[in-house]
Design a protein around this motif. Structure first.
Motif, PDB file in Angstrom:
ATOM      1  N   ARG A  56      -6.737  14.183   3.346  1.00 37.47           N
ATOM      2  CA  ARG A  56      -6.176  15.518   3.150  1.00 37.47           C
ATOM      3  C   ARG A  56      -6.622  16.461   4.267  1.00 37.47           C
ATOM      4  N   ARG A  74      -6.779  13.770  -7.753  1.00 36.83           N
ATOM      5  CA  ARG A  74      -6.786  14.954  -6.893  1.00 36.83           C
ATOM      6  C   ARG A  74      -7.577  16.079  -7.517  1.00 36.83           C
ATOM      7  N   ASP A 115       0.892  -1.170   0.000  1.00 43.92           N
ATOM      8  CA  ASP A 115       0.000   0.000   0.000  1.00 43.92           C
ATOM      9  C   ASP A 115       0.925   1.213   0.000  1.00 43.92           C
ATOM     10  N   THR A 116       1.156   1.758  -1.187  1.00 45.52           N
ATOM     11  CA  THR A 116       2.190   2.782  -1.353  1.00 45.52           C
ATOM     12  C   THR A 116       1.611   4.177  -1.175  1.00 45.52           C
ATOM     13  N   GLN A 158       2.850  11.102  -3.437  1.00 46.48           N
ATOM     14  CA  GLN A 158       2.131  12.235  -4.034  1.00 46.48           C
ATOM     15  C   GLN A 158       2.854  12.689  -5.297  1.00 46.48           C
ATOM     16  N   THR A 159       2.168  13.494  -6.093  1.00 48.04           N
ATOM     17  CA  THR A 159       2.816  14.098  -7.260  1.00 48.04           C
ATOM     18  C   THR A 159       4.117  14.757  -6.811  1.00 48.04           C
ATOM     19  N   ASP A 192      -1.478  15.888   4.204  1.00 52.79           N
ATOM     20  CA  ASP A 192      -2.319  14.790   4.665  1.00 52.79           C
ATOM     21  C   ASP A 192      -2.256  14.690   6.180  1.00 52.79           C
TER      22      ASP A 192
HETATM   23  O1  PRX Z   1      -4.086  12.092   0.085  1.00 50.01           O
HETATM   24  C1  PRX Z   1      -3.009  11.303  -0.355  1.00 50.01           C
HETATM   25  C2  PRX Z   1      -3.505  10.323  -1.394  1.00 50.01           C
HETATM   26  O2  PRX Z   1      -3.291  10.949  -2.646  1.00 50.01           O
HETATM   27  C3  PRX Z   1      -2.666  12.227  -2.462  1.00 50.01           C
HETATM   28  C4  PRX Z   1      -1.697  12.498  -3.575  1.00 50.01           C
HETATM   29  O3  PRX Z   1      -2.371  12.574  -4.795  1.00 50.01           O
HETATM   30  P1  PRX Z   1      -1.569  12.684  -6.143  1.00 50.01           P
HETATM   31  O4  PRX Z   1      -0.562  13.761  -6.038  1.00 50.01           O
HETATM   32  O5  PRX Z   1      -2.555  12.786  -7.230  1.00 50.01           O
HETATM   33  O6  PRX Z   1      -0.780  11.330  -6.257  1.00 50.01           O
HETATM   34  C5  PRX Z   1      -1.496  10.126  -6.291  1.00 50.01           C
HETATM   35  C6  PRX Z   1      -0.581   8.986  -6.628  1.00 50.01           C
HETATM   36  C7  PRX Z   1       0.661   8.903  -5.841  1.00 50.01           C
HETATM   37  C8  PRX Z   1      -2.013  12.125  -1.126  1.00 50.01           C
HETATM   38  O7  PRX Z   1      -1.766  13.401  -0.582  1.00 50.01           O
HETATM   39  N1  PRX Z   1      -2.783   9.042  -1.371  1.00 50.01           N
HETATM   40  C9  PRX Z   1      -1.903   8.588  -2.267  1.00 50.01           C
HETATM   41  N2  PRX Z   1      -1.508   7.337  -1.965  1.00 50.01           N
HETATM   42  C10 PRX Z   1      -2.147   6.985  -0.825  1.00 50.01           C
HETATM   43  C11 PRX Z   1      -2.956   8.079  -0.444  1.00 50.01           C
HETATM   44  N3  PRX Z   1      -3.703   8.051   0.671  1.00 50.01           N
HETATM   45  C12 PRX Z   1      -3.649   6.933   1.421  1.00 50.01           C
HETATM   46  N4  PRX Z   1      -2.917   5.849   1.105  1.00 50.01           N
HETATM   47  C13 PRX Z   1      -2.154   5.818  -0.002  1.00 50.01           C
HETATM   48  N5  PRX Z   1      -1.460   4.743  -0.301  1.00 50.01           N
END
Ligand code: PRX
Length: 667
Positions: free
Chosen positions: A534, A545, A427-428, A431-432, A518
């Motif tokens: 978030r 997002r 479960d990775t 974020q961007t 987060d």
């Molecule tokens: O809230 C967290 C959630 O996705 C956000 C980042 O979104 P984005 O920049 O579009 O990247 C998504 C792909 C990496 C984070 O701030 N998020 C991402 N992965 C998880 C997660 N929330 C919980 N568990 C995760 N594994």
């Protein structure tokens, strides 16, 4: 109790632990917790030495760096700042002359099921030819190029070719609108757009090039000189003379030219800009640097996915998102993996498509989003024919999840029905902005707890703090931060360094600690991280997002109709969160069929302004919005209304309490 609050509850009391078994630990790159802890220790005791070693071992430098981390301009950190490299050479050329050169790099499955395979050697030739074509169009090192492409081999080639000549790409997801595209073209100052005539998804032919035309026609895109068009289908497209050129024509112009030499760039040279939503109406252009990003893309393939030479890796993300950048366009290639690239959607022609593809391509590592899992659970429960039990999934070795919290119920289903209780689930969390994984289990080491992303990767100094930056004990919820820089971190927001500082490095915390945005809590027993969502005005809908302000701006830009709008999220069983909009119309509150029609019009308007992913699921109309006497919209009340909860909060500061009942009513 709603199913989401049940989910939250079950995460809080989660006691199931799944330690890796012998199959997972044997021969793993990081085998057992002692090996993980040794790496963490190395990073803690000699931070600089740790990253220096990894950057030397995992990246090919055309000019070796002598400085690892430069903090003198913090928070504008620099990594390997005097080194030079080329990202495309690190993904392709480096395999030439090794057994990997004849290995399949990409197994492409088209929407209609047709399969095309390409070796590393052939991919290098194709990238090289396209890079020559870009140069022939006058595109140079340092130029910005928009990539608006379907999930295809050509999409990956477009990104790699930009990297090869040192142009900075900015990929725009194929589901974004003409307006979104125009804004990104202008902000990036792009000189070219690489697109396709159409994209194929779910048996439908959807326009891309026509949307580029519409975007440019909106005005202001004065920097664009060329539009390169990949003819994905036989359908005609409208040509703007002097600006548009097809791939075939552009490639014909450079026929016979030899290999395009990879352009060495400084480690800090911007490899790409990727726009993402923040808490204001304007998307942020997250800028990533070449050296550090590439290091982490390669290394996390090895660490998180424990990549082995015989693996068939499949990340289902679109190249329009960061996951598709790091774990489709760069990471798998830098690591020499064979990967599946899929053009279509998980439910076409049936909701067993993913499982059928795992069987067909003997996929060993499968990486997808919780939303996809939840929707496929639903489909499997209502139709036996698409249940994963109908396919042979025995090739699978490791499963991954990304983009949003995975609820324990979905985790257990994934574990049982896809992983057959044999495959670790990583479960990775990332974020961007982080460029690659930051908190994640390691398949050969970490005991898994459903719903938890467990522990930070070695070298990532993640912590949970209060508003002043003070560490909180395990069990206490707070804000997720990363206390030390790491190589693949965001370098700045394109064109807006002030916003970069303000958004991620708050003064109250000293100005040098990365604030993820987060909320999180660590478990009392193991110190495992669990992301609670978030803490800003960003929603996560199907792992995508979306800024609430962005959707509000889109709604109020319909000036003939909308007086005011407020957008909040509410929990949704499939998409994680759903967009809920509260709207005040200029003509007063509609009801009945008229309200339904206006709601449909507004949804379509948002789709046109941003893209279909931002369409509000619920729209409520009111005479007004709940505001304090000083005129501030009380969003927490709107969140309760959206959830259908009774209002228990203090409403004494509310100017117009009667509005709450009105907004709670459906039309
Ligand atoms: O809230 C967290 C959630 O996705 C956000 C980042 O979104 P984005 O920049 O579009 O990247 C998504 C792909 C990496 C984070 O701030 N998020 C991402 N992965 C998880 C997660 N929330 C919980 N568990 C995760 N594994």
């Amino acid at each position: 109790m709603s199913s989401t609050s049940k989910n939250i509850e079950s995460v809080l009391v989660e006691t199931r632990v799944f330690p890796p078994d012998n199959r997972a630990t044997q021969g793993a790159r990081i085998s057992g917790m002692a090996a993980y802890e040794a790496l963490c220790k190395e990073a803690e005791t000699d931070f600089d030495g740790f990253w220096t070693r990894l950057a030397r071992e995992n990246v090919q430098w055309t000019k070796p760096f002598t400085r690892t981390l430069d903090e003198s301009k913090a928070p504008f950190y620099q990594w390997f700042g005097d080194g030079e490299l080329n990202a495309s050479a690190n993904c392709l050329d480096k395999h030439i002359g090794t057994p990997t050169e004849d290995k399949t790099a990409i197994i492409f499955e088209a929407d209609d099921g047709a399969v095309t395979k390409i070796t590393y050697k052939d991919l290098l030739t194709r990238v090289s030819q396209f890079a020559n074509a870009l140069k022939a169009q006058g595109i140079q090192k340092g130029d910005r190029v928009i990539v608006y492409m379907p999930m295809t081999i050509e999409g990956v080639i477009a990104m790699q070719a930009c990297a090869r000549i040192g142009a900075t790409h900015s990929v725009v997801f194929g589901g974004f609108s003409a307006k979104a595209l125009q804004e990104r073209i202008i902000d990036a100052g792009a000189v070219a757009v690489i697109t396709a005539n159409y994209q194929l998804r779910g048996g439908k032919e959807l326009p891309l090039k026509a949307i580029v035309d519409d975007g440019i026609a909106l005005g202001g895109c004065t920097t664009i000189k060329t539009v390169l068009v990949y003819e994905r289908t036989l359908t005609d497209w409208k040509r703007v003379e002097g600006r548009d050129i097809s791939f075939t024509e552009a490639l014909a112009e450079v026929e016979g030219q030899g290999l395009c030499p990879p352009e060495p760039v400084n480690a800090e040279h911007p490899l790409f800009i990727l726009y993402t939503s923040g808490s204001t109406g304007k998307p942020k252009g997250v800028q990533h640097a070449t050296g550090g990003y590439l290091l982490w893309a390669k290394l996390t393939m090895d660490w998180t996915f424990d990549l082995r030479p015989e693996d068939v890796f499949w990340c289902t993300a679109d190249i329009g998102w960061i996951t598709g950048h790091t774990y489709v366009a760069y990471g798998p290639l830098a690591a020499g993996a064979t990967q599946v690239v899929f053009e279509g959607i998980p439910t076409y022609p049936h909701a067993g498509r993913f499982w059928q593809m795992v069987e067909k391509h003997r996929v060993t590592i499968f990486y997808t989003a919780p939303t996809a899992i939840r929707s496929l659970i639903k489909a499997a429960e209502s139709d036996e024919k698409v249940h994963p039990k109908n396919w042979d999934l025995s090739s699978l070795r490791i499963l991954g999840s990304v983009g949003e919290p995975i609820n324990p119920e979905a985790w257990m289903w994934y574990h049982r029905n896809i992983g057959h209780e044999r495959c670790p689930i990583v479960d990775t969390f990332w974020q961007t902005e982080t460029g690659g994984h930051v908190i994640t289990p390691l398949p050969g080491a970490t005991p898994l707890v459903p719903g938890s992303c467990t522990l930070p990767l070695p070298g990532i100094m993640a912590a949970i703090v209060d508003e002043t930056g003070k560490d909180l004990p395990n069990g206490a919820g707070g804000m997720l931060v990363i206390k030390r820089p790491w190589p693949s971190m965001i370098r700045t927001i394109w064109n807006d360094p002030e916003r970069f500082k303000k958004s991620y490095f708050p003064e109250e915390m000293g100005g040098t600690i990365y604030l993820a945005g987060d909320g999180a809590v660590r478990s009392a027993d193991r110190g495992y991280f669990r992301i609670t969502g978030r803490i800003d005005d960003v929603l996560n809908v199907s792992g995508h997002r979306l800024g609430t302000m962005e959707i509000e701006s889109a709604l109020v830009s319909k000036t003939d109709l909308v007086a005011e709008a407020a957008v909040v999220g509410r929990p949704d069983d499939v998409t994680g969160e759903a967009v809920c909009a509260f709207v005040v119309l200029k003509r007063g509150r509609p009801s009945g069929d008229e309200a339904k029609q206006i709601a449909t019009d507004l949804r379509n308007w948002v789709a046109k302004e941003i893209g279909p992913i931002a369409k509000p699921k619920d729209i409520r109309f009111g005479d007004n919005l709940p505001k304090t006497r000083s005129g501030k919209i009380m969003r927490r009340l709107l969140r309760s209304i959206a959830k259908g909860e009774a209002i228990t909060q203090d409403t004494s500061t509310l100017e117009n309490p009667a509005i709450l009942e009105q907004l709670g009513q459906a039309y």
